[in-house]
Design a protein around this motif. Structure first.
Motif, mmCIF file in Angstrom:
data_model
loop_
_atom_site.group_PDB
_atom_site.id
_atom_site.type_symbol
_atom_site.label_atom_id
_atom_site.label_comp_id
_atom_site.label_asym_id
_atom_site.label_seq_id
_atom_site.Cartn_x
_atom_site.Cartn_y
_atom_site.Cartn_z
ATOM 1 N N UNK A 1 0.822 -1.186 0.000
ATOM 2 C CA UNK A 1 0.000 0.000 0.000
ATOM 3 C C UNK A 1 0.866 1.250 0.000
ATOM 4 N N UNK A 2 1.923 1.274 0.807
ATOM 5 C CA UNK A 2 2.814 2.425 0.871
ATOM 6 C C UNK A 2 3.497 2.654 -0.470
ATOM 7 N N UNK A 3 3.839 1.561 -1.150
ATOM 8 C CA UNK A 3 4.487 1.675 -2.453
ATOM 9 C C UNK A 3 3.568 2.356 -3.466
ATOM 10 N N UNK A 4 2.289 1.981 -3.436
ATOM 11 C CA UNK A 4 1.324 2.617 -4.342
ATOM 12 C C UNK A 4 1.155 4.090 -4.020
ATOM 13 N N UNK A 5 1.143 4.430 -2.727
ATOM 14 C CA UNK A 5 1.019 5.826 -2.322
ATOM 15 C C UNK A 5 2.240 6.615 -2.770
ATOM 16 N N UNK A 6 3.423 6.031 -2.617
ATOM 17 C CA UNK A 6 4.663 6.687 -3.056
ATOM 18 C C UNK A 6 4.660 6.909 -4.555
ATOM 19 N N UNK A 7 4.188 5.908 -5.299
ATOM 20 C CA UNK A 7 4.101 6.040 -6.759
ATOM 21 C C UNK A 7 3.114 7.137 -7.139
ATOM 22 N N UNK A 8 2.005 7.218 -6.394
ATOM 23 C CA UNK A 8 1.009 8.254 -6.658
ATOM 24 C C UNK A 8 1.560 9.645 -6.413
ATOM 25 N N UNK A 9 2.305 9.801 -5.325
ATOM 26 C CA UNK A 9 2.920 11.097 -5.008
ATOM 27 C C UNK A 9 3.953 11.463 -6.063
ATOM 28 N N UNK A 10 4.767 10.481 -6.453
ATOM 29 C CA UNK A 10 5.790 10.735 -7.478
ATOM 30 C C UNK A 10 5.143 11.121 -8.806
ATOM 31 N N UNK A 11 4.050 10.430 -9.146
ATOM 32 C CA UNK A 11 3.342 10.748 -10.390
ATOM 33 C C UNK A 11 2.751 12.163 -10.332
ATOM 34 N N UNK A 12 2.162 12.515 -9.188
ATOM 35 C CA UNK A 12 1.581 13.856 -9.016
ATOM 36 C C UNK A 12 2.654 14.928 -9.118
ATOM 37 N N UNK A 13 3.792 14.703 -8.461
ATOM 38 C CA UNK A 13 4.901 15.655 -8.519
ATOM 39 C C UNK A 13 5.420 15.803 -9.944
ATOM 40 N N UNK A 14 5.534 14.692 -10.654
ATOM 41 C CA UNK A 14 5.977 14.735 -12.059
ATOM 42 C C UNK A 14 4.991 15.547 -12.902
ATOM 43 N N UNK A 15 3.702 15.340 -12.664
ATOM 44 C CA UNK A 15 2.678 16.107 -13.394
ATOM 45 C C UNK A 15 2.808 17.598 -13.105
ATOM 46 N N UNK A 16 3.025 17.940 -11.838
ATOM 47 C CA UNK A 16 3.152 19.341 -11.452
ATOM 48 C C UNK A 16 4.365 19.984 -12.112
#
Length: 191
Positions: A1-16
């Protein structure tokens, strides 16, 4: 679950980064084209107060600048404040940007001094107004701390809403700030 959350944050940061970087790249490319190919004539696509053709400037004003110093002065606060607007949700950035472009552009068109008004500073002042007042409207600790931080880092530019400097669209600053306050009220989430 933490890995998915980390991937989501990384994806959001990349989008920003892509969104902010893309907009800044557009500003720089347009300034390069304007200076070297059009010799500054693209500035005529800025807001021209009380002239029907000047309404198109509401869309173009934030992307046009009056030379490299103007563009450089707007780049860092655009990135910094723009990213702070995105912190909670990237969609907030688009809403705040649209509202401040519209309010700043229409305010300049209705009340601005004669001549073409250009530059991203109206949007920057919109981000400032949004970030300063978000804490007031939401009344939660995180929003209040962000408002205080932004006030500490960028509060000094608030003087830009006054007609103190020749050749600066203080009207764009003022109405951008007002647009940011409207956006803060509209997007506030009270907890």
């Amino acid at each position: 679950m933490t890995s998915n959350k980390s991937k989501g944050i990384a994806h959001e940061l990349k989008s920003q980064v892509m969104i902010l970087g893309g907009l800044v790249a557009l500003m720089w490319i347009l300034e390069f084209i304007d200076l070297f190919l059009f010799r500054g004539r693209l500035d005529a696509y800025g807001v021209l107060p009380r002239n029907i053709i000047g309404l198109r400037g509401i869309l173009f004003m934030p992307f046009l600048h009056g030379g490299w110093p103007h563009l450089i002065a707007n780049t860092v606060p655009f990135i910094t404040l723009g990213w702070l607007v995105m912190l909670r949700e990237t969609s907030d950035f688009f809403i705040v940007t649209a509202v401040t472009m519209l309010v700043s552009g229409m305010g300049v068109w209705l009340f601005g001094s004669p001549g073409f008004h250009i530059g991203a500073s109206g949007v920057i002042f919109g981000y400032l107004g949004y970030l300063l007042l978000r804490g007031f409207f939401e009344r939660n600790l995180v929003s209040i701390l962000l408002s205080v931080l932004v006030g500490f880092l960028y509060g000094g530019i608030i003087w830009g809403v006054l007609p103190l400097q020749q050749g600066v669209s203080w009207e764009g600053h003022l109405f951008g700030l007002i647009g940011g306050v409207f956006a803060a009220r509209f997007l506030s989430r009270k907890t």
